[in-house]
Scaffold this motif. Structure first.
Motif, PDB file in Angstrom:
ATOM      1  N   VAL B 107       0.834  -1.195   0.000  1.00 19.28           N
ATOM      2  CA  VAL B 107       0.000   0.000   0.000  1.00 19.28           C
ATOM      3  C   VAL B 107       0.870   1.246   0.000  1.00 19.28           C
ATOM      4  CG1 VAL B 107      -1.704   1.288   1.335  1.00 19.28           C
ATOM      5  CG2 VAL B 107      -1.924  -1.170   1.108  1.00 19.28           C
ATOM      6  N   ARG B 108       1.987   1.176   0.734  1.00 19.15           N
ATOM      7  CA  ARG B 108       2.889   2.329   0.756  1.00 19.15           C
ATOM      8  C   ARG B 108       3.468   2.587  -0.630  1.00 19.15           C
ATOM      9  NH1 ARG B 108       7.233   1.496   5.095  1.00 19.15           N
ATOM     10  NH2 ARG B 108       6.525  -0.652   5.250  1.00 19.15           N
ATOM     11  N   VAL B 109       3.831   1.505  -1.311  1.00 17.91           N
ATOM     12  CA  VAL B 109       4.400   1.677  -2.653  1.00 17.91           C
ATOM     13  C   VAL B 109       3.362   2.250  -3.603  1.00 17.91           C
ATOM     14  CG1 VAL B 109       5.193   0.391  -4.662  1.00 17.91           C
ATOM     15  CG2 VAL B 109       6.249  -0.005  -2.464  1.00 17.91           C
ATOM     16  N   TYR B 110       2.118   1.762  -3.475  1.00 14.02           N
ATOM     17  CA  TYR B 110       1.067   2.319  -4.323  1.00 14.02           C
ATOM     18  C   TYR B 110       0.923   3.813  -4.058  1.00 14.02           C
ATOM     19  CZ  TYR B 110      -3.394   3.623  -6.184  1.00 14.02           C
ATOM     20  OH  TYR B 110      -4.378   4.292  -6.869  1.00 14.02           O
ATOM     21  N   SER B 111       0.951   4.157  -2.783  1.00 19.54           N
ATOM     22  CA  SER B 111       0.822   5.555  -2.399  1.00 19.54           C
ATOM     23  C   SER B 111       1.976   6.380  -2.970  1.00 19.54           C
ATOM     24  CB  SER B 111       0.782   5.640  -0.884  1.00 19.54           C
ATOM     25  OG  SER B 111       0.525   6.938  -0.459  1.00 19.54           O
ATOM     26  N   LEU B 112       3.184   5.781  -2.945  1.00 18.92           N
ATOM     27  CA  LEU B 112       4.341   6.489  -3.494  1.00 18.92           C
ATOM     28  C   LEU B 112       4.187   6.720  -4.994  1.00 18.92           C
ATOM     29  CD1 LEU B 112       7.453   5.011  -1.683  1.00 18.92           C
ATOM     30  CD2 LEU B 112       6.720   7.386  -1.747  1.00 18.92           C
ATOM     31  N   GLN B 113       3.555   5.767  -5.670  1.00 19.32           N
ATOM     32  CA  GLN B 113       3.290   5.964  -7.097  1.00 19.32           C
ATOM     33  C   GLN B 113       2.515   7.256  -7.306  1.00 19.32           C
ATOM     34  OE1 GLN B 113       1.190   2.568  -8.681  1.00 19.32           O
ATOM     35  NE2 GLN B 113       3.081   1.631  -9.400  1.00 19.32           N
ATOM     36  N   VAL B 114       1.507   7.460  -6.433  1.00 19.31           N
ATOM     37  CA  VAL B 114       0.689   8.660  -6.562  1.00 19.31           C
ATOM     38  C   VAL B 114       1.521   9.912  -6.297  1.00 19.31           C
ATOM     39  CG1 VAL B 114      -1.295   9.887  -5.638  1.00 19.31           C
ATOM     40  CG2 VAL B 114      -1.392   7.418  -5.952  1.00 19.31           C
ATOM     41  N   PHE B 115       2.458   9.791  -5.335  1.00 15.45           N
ATOM     42  CA  PHE B 115       3.300  10.953  -5.036  1.00 15.45           C
ATOM     43  C   PHE B 115       4.246  11.260  -6.193  1.00 15.45           C
ATOM     44  CE2 PHE B 115       1.983  10.344  -0.698  1.00 15.45           C
ATOM     45  CZ  PHE B 115       2.021  11.622  -0.181  1.00 15.45           C
ATOM     46  N   GLY B 120       1.479  13.585 -10.405  1.00 19.38           N
ATOM     47  CA  GLY B 120       1.311  13.259  -8.995  1.00 19.38           C
ATOM     48  C   GLY B 120       1.471  14.440  -8.065  1.00 19.38           C
ATOM     49  N   ILE B 121       1.447  14.124  -6.774  1.00 22.54           N
ATOM     50  CA  ILE B 121       1.433  15.156  -5.743  1.00 22.54           C
ATOM     51  C   ILE B 121       2.666  16.058  -5.825  1.00 22.54           C
ATOM     52  CG2 ILE B 121       1.279  15.543  -3.266  1.00 22.54           C
ATOM     53  CD1 ILE B 121      -1.098  14.053  -4.074  1.00 22.54           C
ATOM     54  N   VAL B 145      13.758   5.624  -3.947  1.00 18.19           N
ATOM     55  CA  VAL B 145      12.833   6.189  -2.958  1.00 18.19           C
ATOM     56  C   VAL B 145      12.082   5.064  -2.259  1.00 18.19           C
ATOM     57  CG1 VAL B 145      10.735   7.558  -2.643  1.00 18.19           C
ATOM     58  CG2 VAL B 145      12.561   8.412  -4.096  1.00 18.19           C
ATOM     59  N   THR B 149      12.346   4.008   1.663  1.00 19.13           N
ATOM     60  CA  THR B 149      11.138   3.942   2.490  1.00 19.13           C
ATOM     61  C   THR B 149      11.059   2.615   3.227  1.00 19.13           C
ATOM     62  OG1 THR B 149      10.062   5.052   0.657  1.00 19.13           O
ATOM     63  CG2 THR B 149       8.664   4.364   2.469  1.00 19.13           C
ATOM     64  N   TYR B 217       7.297  -1.563  -9.393  1.00 20.55           N
ATOM     65  CA  TYR B 217       6.193  -0.606  -9.426  1.00 20.55           C
ATOM     66  C   TYR B 217       6.641   0.843  -9.328  1.00 20.55           C
ATOM     67  CZ  TYR B 217       3.671  -4.882  -8.907  1.00 20.55           C
ATOM     68  OH  TYR B 217       3.208  -6.149  -9.115  1.00 20.55           O
TER      69      TYR B 217
END
Lengths: 249, 271
Positions: B107-115, B120-121, B145, B149, B217
């Motif tokens: 889930v963290r990696v998915y979130s990092l994709q969004v960042f 992205g962010i 990254v 993490t 990913y």
């Protein structure tokens, strides 16, 4: 602590700690925020608040079956790993014997082996004895990976025990089993509960080995891996994303 | 005997599968069926392939970079936690650093994709200041990254524990002898905590070397690392013997690195 303090350096150090924490927790907090966001691929500015994704997950039978698999595996693994770990910890605490180093290495090494390799080895081995592709195979693999954690936690607790307690119990006529049941297990109880929870948590989160060996009985993290791979809405054609383990002989 | 269950379990389901991997690497595949054999063909095929050595180099490089980078980022934090904050804050920080172990890495990696993605962010944030989108996802930077993490909480914790064992009187003595601040850290604190620091870096190396999620990913999976290679080969059919060769090469490398690191960690000080 030390004589010469420098306020600037200390402030910078604190700032650095804060930066590290932000770096570590941004993805975690991010995933919460994104899950409540209406967009499929969130970006700034965020879309509107939405529980839609939760509803989709809630209604997805694949997610539920994954969840139940995860819970079953997690509970079994917690009990097995804690029992094994307790035995290992007590052995290390109580006995000295030739080859103890080998015993400890065997007991504690699994977490240092890359999960991909563990997964491959487990898959190859378990499919050979016709155990792959089932929930049992995941339990076996996770038992191997989790028992070192249980052992470490319980060992730590045992090392705080007064060694005279055991001797006292023997003097009072307790045999080895009675001592174990009435002295050692009660003393280690907090650690045993901690071990149960931690091993369950490790098993809950483990996706790589489970992905290799689970076949059709995917646990939840394995399904998440599938989502990540497919980037598609949860639930569509999960069979397309199965590893070969599902097809193994 | 209480010792036996664990021994039997680990022999049967840990050591034996790994040894089986060795045997498997000599098997042959005919008509999509694996057959027991003593054939060096798999080894030859993998070890003479350019793509394998490219992946090997990339994986080693990534793991080394991750270990060094994570150690360098973690050290000031661990130093601050161990030396500069009150005991209560210290306990609180250690507790906070344990939390990530209970969150899903995926889930963290998915979130990092969004960042990290182009829209992205982080790029949106940069956009406010008129800075163009920087390509971060599907690059080595993205992979790093993710690996940092993954490793950072563990490395900070291990470093903090080893720094906690540094004799405070030594530090005091260094100050009294007019040893400068930075020099105290480098000449007194780092050498006394060397074992822990090296072990922490070793863990970062092992974790990064075997991880396939970040390279896949966040790094895009191309060119592949060794662990991506293993999953690809395993996924795409019955060529498990070749995957076994790659896995054994990885284990050999890890054992060598671990051995060298531990030698270095426990080497006598001075010469």
């Amino acid at each position: 602590m030390t004589g010469n303090r420098n306020i600037v350096i200390e402030a910078l150090l604190r700032l650095h700690v804060l930066a590290c924490l932000i770096f570590i927790f941004a993805p975690i907090l991010g995933s919460f925020v994104f899950s409540l966001n209406s967009d499929r691929f969130p970006s700034l500015p965020l879309g509107h608040f939405s529980l839609e994704w939760y509803r989709l997950i809630w209604e997805d039978p694949f997610v539920w079956s994954g969840f139940f698999n995860t819970v079953i595996v997690g509970l079994c693994v917690a009990v097995i790993a804690t029992l094994l770990g307790f035995g290992g910890a007590y052995t290390d605490y109580r006995y000295k014997f030739v080859g103890k180093n080998v015993y400890l290495a065997l007991a504690l090494l699994p977490p240092t082996i890359p999960v991909v390799i563990m997964g491959l080895a487990m898959l190859a081995f378990l499919s050979r004895i016709n155990l792959s592709g089932s929930t049992i195979s995941v339990i076996i693999a996770h038992g191997v990976m989790c028992s070192p954690f249980a052992m470490a936690i319980i060992r730590l607790r045992l090392s705080q025990m007064d060694p005279d307690l055991e001797a006292a119990s023997w003097n009072l006529g307790g045999n080895e089993w009675a001592t174990l049941r009435h002295v050692i297990v009660p003393f280690a109880r907090p650690a045993i509960f901690a071990a149960l929870f931690i091993t369950m948590a490790v098993s809950f989160d483990e996706f790589a080995v489970a992905w290799f060996v689970s076949g059709l009985n995917e646990t939840l993290p394995v399904k998440i891996l599938g989502f990540l791979q497919g980037q598609v809405s949860p639930g569509s054609t999960p069979s397309a994303r199965l590893p070969s383990s599902a097809r193994s002989r | 005997m209480l010792s036996l269950p664990l021994l039997i379990w680990q022999l049967a389901f840990f050591l034996f599968p790994l040894l089986f991997l060795v045997a498997l690497s000599f098997w042959t595949v005919r008509n999509f069926q694996m057959q027991p054999d003593l054939d060096f063909g798999n080894w030859e095929r993998i070890l003479t392939r350019r793509a394998f050595w490219d992946a090997y180099l990339l994986t080693a490089l990534l793991a080394t970079a991750s270990a060094v980078l994570t150690s360098l980022i973690a050290f000031p934090a661990a130093y601050a936690i161990s030396f500069k904050v009150s005991d209560r804050v210290k306990q609180w920080l250690i507790f906070v650093l344990i939390i990530p172990f209970f969150t899903s890495y995926l889930v963290r990696v998915y979130s990092l994709q969004v960042f990290l993605s182009d829209a992205g962010i982080i790029n949106a944030f940069l956009g406010f200041f008129g800075l163009g989108p920087i390509l971060m996802l599907n690059t080595l930077f993205g992979t790093l990254v993710g690996l940092v993490t993954l490793c950072l909480p563990l490395v900070v914790l291990l470093q903090t524990f080893s720094l906690n064992f540094v004799d405070r009187d030594l530090v005091e003595a260094a100050h009294n002898l007019r040893c400068g601040r930075l020099r105290t850290v480098l000449m007194v604190i780092v050498p006394s905590a060397r074992v822990g620091l090296v072990i922490a870096a070793l863990f970062a190396f092992i974790l990064s070397f075997g991880d396939f999620v970040s390279p896949l990913y966040l790094g895009g999976g191309n060119p592949p690392t060794l662990s991506i290679m293993i999953t690809d080969i395993t996924k795409s059919g019955q060529q498990w013997p070749r995957a076994a060769v790659v896995a054994l090469m990885m284990i050999t490398t890890l054992l060598t690195v671990a051995f060298l690191a531990i030698q270095f960690a426990y080497k006598e000080r001075g010469k």
